[in-house]
Design an enzyme around this catalytic site. Structure first.
Site, PDB file in Angstrom:
ATOM      1  N   TRP A  33     -11.452   7.007 -23.746  1.00 39.39           N
ATOM      2  CA  TRP A  33     -12.562   7.715 -23.339  1.00 39.39           C
ATOM      3  C   TRP A  33     -12.862   9.268 -23.255  1.00 39.39           C
ATOM      4  O   TRP A  33     -13.668   9.122 -22.658  1.00 39.39           O
ATOM      5  CB  TRP A  33     -11.665   7.269 -21.248  1.00 39.39           C
ATOM      6  CG  TRP A  33     -12.422   6.181 -21.219  1.00 39.39           C
ATOM      7  CD1 TRP A  33     -11.293   4.992 -21.628  1.00 39.39           C
ATOM      8  CD2 TRP A  33     -13.081   5.378 -20.687  1.00 39.39           C
ATOM      9  NE1 TRP A  33     -11.087   3.825 -21.356  1.00 39.39           N
ATOM     10  CE2 TRP A  33     -12.589   3.761 -20.145  1.00 39.39           C
ATOM     11  CE3 TRP A  33     -14.219   5.644 -20.058  1.00 39.39           C
ATOM     12  CZ2 TRP A  33     -13.469   2.402 -20.375  1.00 39.39           C
ATOM     13  CZ3 TRP A  33     -15.291   4.559 -19.774  1.00 39.39           C
ATOM     14  CH2 TRP A  33     -14.855   2.848 -19.457  1.00 39.39           C
ATOM     15  N   TRP A  81       1.883   1.397  -3.674  1.00 40.95           N
ATOM     16  CA  TRP A  81       1.253   2.100  -4.192  1.00 40.95           C
ATOM     17  C   TRP A  81       0.795   3.305  -3.738  1.00 40.95           C
ATOM     18  O   TRP A  81      -0.035   3.994  -5.338  1.00 40.95           O
ATOM     19  CB  TRP A  81      -0.511   0.988  -3.687  1.00 40.95           C
ATOM     20  CG  TRP A  81      -1.882   1.740  -4.340  1.00 40.95           C
ATOM     21  CD1 TRP A  81      -2.602   2.702  -4.184  1.00 40.95           C
ATOM     22  CD2 TRP A  81      -2.276   1.219  -5.887  1.00 40.95           C
ATOM     23  NE1 TRP A  81      -3.835   2.888  -5.162  1.00 40.95           N
ATOM     24  CE2 TRP A  81      -3.133   2.171  -6.148  1.00 40.95           C
ATOM     25  CE3 TRP A  81      -2.075   0.294  -6.181  1.00 40.95           C
ATOM     26  CZ2 TRP A  81      -4.070   1.956  -7.462  1.00 40.95           C
ATOM     27  CZ3 TRP A  81      -1.857   0.493  -8.218  1.00 40.95           C
ATOM     28  CH2 TRP A  81      -3.826   0.421  -7.808  1.00 40.95           C
ATOM     29  N   GLU A 117       1.127  -1.225   0.403  1.00 38.45           N
ATOM     30  CA  GLU A 117      -0.317  -0.009  -0.119  1.00 38.45           C
ATOM     31  C   GLU A 117       0.256   0.846  -0.412  1.00 38.45           C
ATOM     32  O   GLU A 117       0.876   2.616  -0.505  1.00 38.45           O
ATOM     33  CB  GLU A 117      -1.063  -0.017   1.315  1.00 38.45           C
ATOM     34  CG  GLU A 117      -2.061  -1.121   0.940  1.00 38.45           C
ATOM     35  CD  GLU A 117      -2.443  -0.872  -0.535  1.00 38.45           C
ATOM     36  OE1 GLU A 117      -3.131   0.171  -0.694  1.00 38.45           O
ATOM     37  OE2 GLU A 117      -2.877  -2.247  -0.533  1.00 38.45           O
ATOM     38  N   ASN A 161     -11.234   2.424   2.729  1.00 39.13           N
ATOM     39  CA  ASN A 161     -10.430   2.871   1.125  1.00 39.13           C
ATOM     40  C   ASN A 161     -11.406   1.827   0.443  1.00 39.13           C
ATOM     41  O   ASN A 161     -12.030   1.883  -0.966  1.00 39.13           O
ATOM     42  CB  ASN A 161      -9.069   1.719   1.161  1.00 39.13           C
ATOM     43  CG  ASN A 161      -8.647   2.440  -0.159  1.00 39.13           C
ATOM     44  OD1 ASN A 161      -8.746   2.418  -1.139  1.00 39.13           O
ATOM     45  ND2 ASN A 161      -8.705   0.442  -0.300  1.00 39.13           N
ATOM     46  N   TRP A 177     -16.176  10.558 -14.037  1.00 39.52           N
ATOM     47  CA  TRP A 177     -14.862  10.753 -12.656  1.00 39.52           C
ATOM     48  C   TRP A 177     -14.407  12.357 -12.486  1.00 39.52           C
ATOM     49  O   TRP A 177     -14.023  12.232 -10.723  1.00 39.52           O
ATOM     50  CB  TRP A 177     -14.187   9.875 -12.946  1.00 39.52           C
ATOM     51  CG  TRP A 177     -13.001   9.668 -14.128  1.00 39.52           C
ATOM     52  CD1 TRP A 177     -13.282   9.523 -15.340  1.00 39.52           C
ATOM     53  CD2 TRP A 177     -12.139  11.358 -13.932  1.00 39.52           C
ATOM     54  NE1 TRP A 177     -12.321  10.437 -16.372  1.00 39.52           N
ATOM     55  CE2 TRP A 177     -11.287  10.972 -15.789  1.00 39.52           C
ATOM     56  CE3 TRP A 177     -11.516  12.056 -12.564  1.00 39.52           C
ATOM     57  CZ2 TRP A 177     -10.318  11.915 -15.777  1.00 39.52           C
ATOM     58  CZ3 TRP A 177     -10.392  12.774 -13.490  1.00 39.52           C
ATOM     59  CH2 TRP A 177      -9.871  13.150 -14.436  1.00 39.52           C
TER      60      TRP A 177
END
Length: 472
Positions: free
Chosen positions: A298, A275, A272, A340, A358
């Site tokens: 997109w 990440w 993590e 999360n 988004w």
């Protein structure tokens, strides 16, 4: 030793320990003047991140006073403030720790070029991530677009040892400072600040205490517990990492020691941390990720871009009628954070079930998250939407009902945050109505929506049809 001071420009590094810029300034033997600037980047932040940054600066200032120093606070364009301080103090050097998002990079590059042209040494240091973005390359010399090979490339690397707290030498006279409270960095929080504040752990000592508690009580079960919505199974260090109240390197070595001791969840914790590094790696190499689709194909997708639409407003206010989504959105507004796993669920619901861009979700999180990080926020939203690097496939549409059954099987998380689901709701659920703006006109006595704004099965069918019509 010299009496000419060095300016240390604090931004997202509110700590004394393992602070390379502060350590380098102190190692020179010169007096060090720490400064926090409410500059053009800080002013652009949303309500919760700006407020949280101000809280961090306040606690950091107190820590500096305990070390015989002060935090000088000024408001204005970064370059203008630094020039003014240089003129006032005679400083010939400025040190800071690097950031990698586009806004910070543009500011910092402009400051560095201008100061150097004026004969001032401008020195930036590595401190915000484990490994600087340009130091991690693929076998062909490019940057990583997928997390797993990125993890494999760095998992055996040595990020260096954390630096000790430096001894700071004070200048003969301190420059004037603005009063941090008078700058009202929390003004946009309104009455929500009082509700959110008890959920925070501000400052270096609080961050270290959080890490210690996690290592003692949480890391063994971390791999499984971090997905349990009703359980406090995460380290909760995100707000401290984003404000630099603890270094990623300090967390890394704590995790490595735990792994060597055979602690079950230690490697997952390290992943993590990496990440987070991966997000900054991507924002450095592809800065457009913060504002437009990472995947160009997109760009033509027919997202809803109207943030005032009724279903989007219902999503923001935790009134979609999909209880797991509403619980998460109310947790966000009440605590400034969101579990999360829940972040993935609310993002999928907005972008896939509701077919909403988004960027609308990204902007809402930027306004509400105390642990807001520009790189992680952008990567997380684009991952969920399917438009980003290493993204969840377009055909993977989280079913909020089955996700609730799996990660909140007894409904504790939903009842904790949605008052309308209980005859005698807990304080956590009622607190949401204290934090919410009065203009929303919400009350715990309101009837809960009889049906969701988008049904789980129908939303999936609609999303897949939209993707297929665009050739995905």
């Amino acid at each position: 030793m010299t009496s000419t001071p060095i300016l240390y420009w604090a931004r997202r590094d509110f700590r004394l320990g393992d602070n390379p810029a502060l350590a380098a300034a102190a190692a020179s033997g010169a007096p060090v003047i720490p400064v926090f600037i409410v500059d053009e980047v800080v002013e652009s932040h949303g309500a919760a991140p700006k407020w949280r940054l101000g809280l961090g600066a306040e606690v950091f200032g107190a820590a500096l006073e305990g070390a015989g120093a002060r935090l000088i606070v000024r408001r204005g364009r970064a370059l203008d403030v630094l020039r003014a301080l240089i003129a006032e103090t005679g400083a010939r050097e400025v040190h800071w720790n690097r950031l990698y998002d586009p806004a910070s990079r543009a500011r910092d590059e402009g400051v560095k070029a201008a100061l150097k042209a004026e004969g001032i040494a401008a020195r930036s240091h590595a401190a915000h991530v484990l490994f600087e973005p340009w130091t991690v390359e693929t076998g062909t010399g490019g940057f990583y677009r997928v997390y797993t090979p990125f993890w494999k490339a760095v998992r055996g690397r040595d990020p260096g040892d954390p630096l000790p707290v430096p001894k700071l030498r004070a200048p003969g006279a301190w420059p004037a400072s603005d009063d941090l409270a008078s700058l009202a960095l929390g003004a946009a929080m309104n009455r929500g600040a009082e509700v959110v504040l008890p959920h925070l752990a501000v400052g270096e000592r609080a961050a270290q205490a959080r890490l210690d508690a996690f290592l003692e009580n949480g890391i063994d079960a971390y791999a499984e517990a971090r997905d349990d919505l009703a359980r406090n199974g995460t380290s909760q260090l995100s707000e401290n990492l984003t404000c630099g109240e603890i270094s990623a390197r300090t967390c890394w070595w704590a995790g490595r020691r735990a792994m060597e001791e055979g602690r079950a969840g230690a490697e997952t914790f390290l992943k993590e941390l990496v990440w987070r590094d991966f997000a900054h790696h991507l924002v450095h190499h592809t800065p457009h990720i913060v504002e437009r689709n990472w995947r160009e194909e997109w760009e033509a997708f027919p997202w809803n871009t109207d943030a005032s639409r009724a279903d989007v407003v219902a999503w923001q206010r935790g009134r979609t009628g999909m209880a797991i989504v509403d619980a998460a959105m109310r947790e966000l507004y009440t605590t400034g954070r969101m579990h999360n796993r829940a972040r993935m669920l609310v993002a999928s619901y907005l972008t896939k079930h509701m077919l909403t861009h988004w960027k609308i979700g990204l902007d809402w999180f930027e306004d509400c998250l105390v642990d807001w990080d520009p790189a992680s926020n952008a990567m997380g939203w684009q991952w969920s939407a399917g438009s980003g690097p290493d993204a969840t496939p377009y055909f993977r549409v989280f079913n909020p009902e089955t996700q609730a059954e799996k990660f909140d099987p007894h409904g504790r998380y939903r009842r904790r945050w949605v008052a309308e689901l209980s005859a005698n709701p807990p304080e956590t659920a009622l607190a949401f109505f204290e934090a919410a703006p009065r203009s929303w006109g919400m009350s715990p006595d309101d009837a809960y929506p009889a049906r969701p704004v988008v049904d789980a099965a129908e939303g999936r069918r609609r999303a897949l049809a939209a993707y297929e019509s665009r050739g995905f």
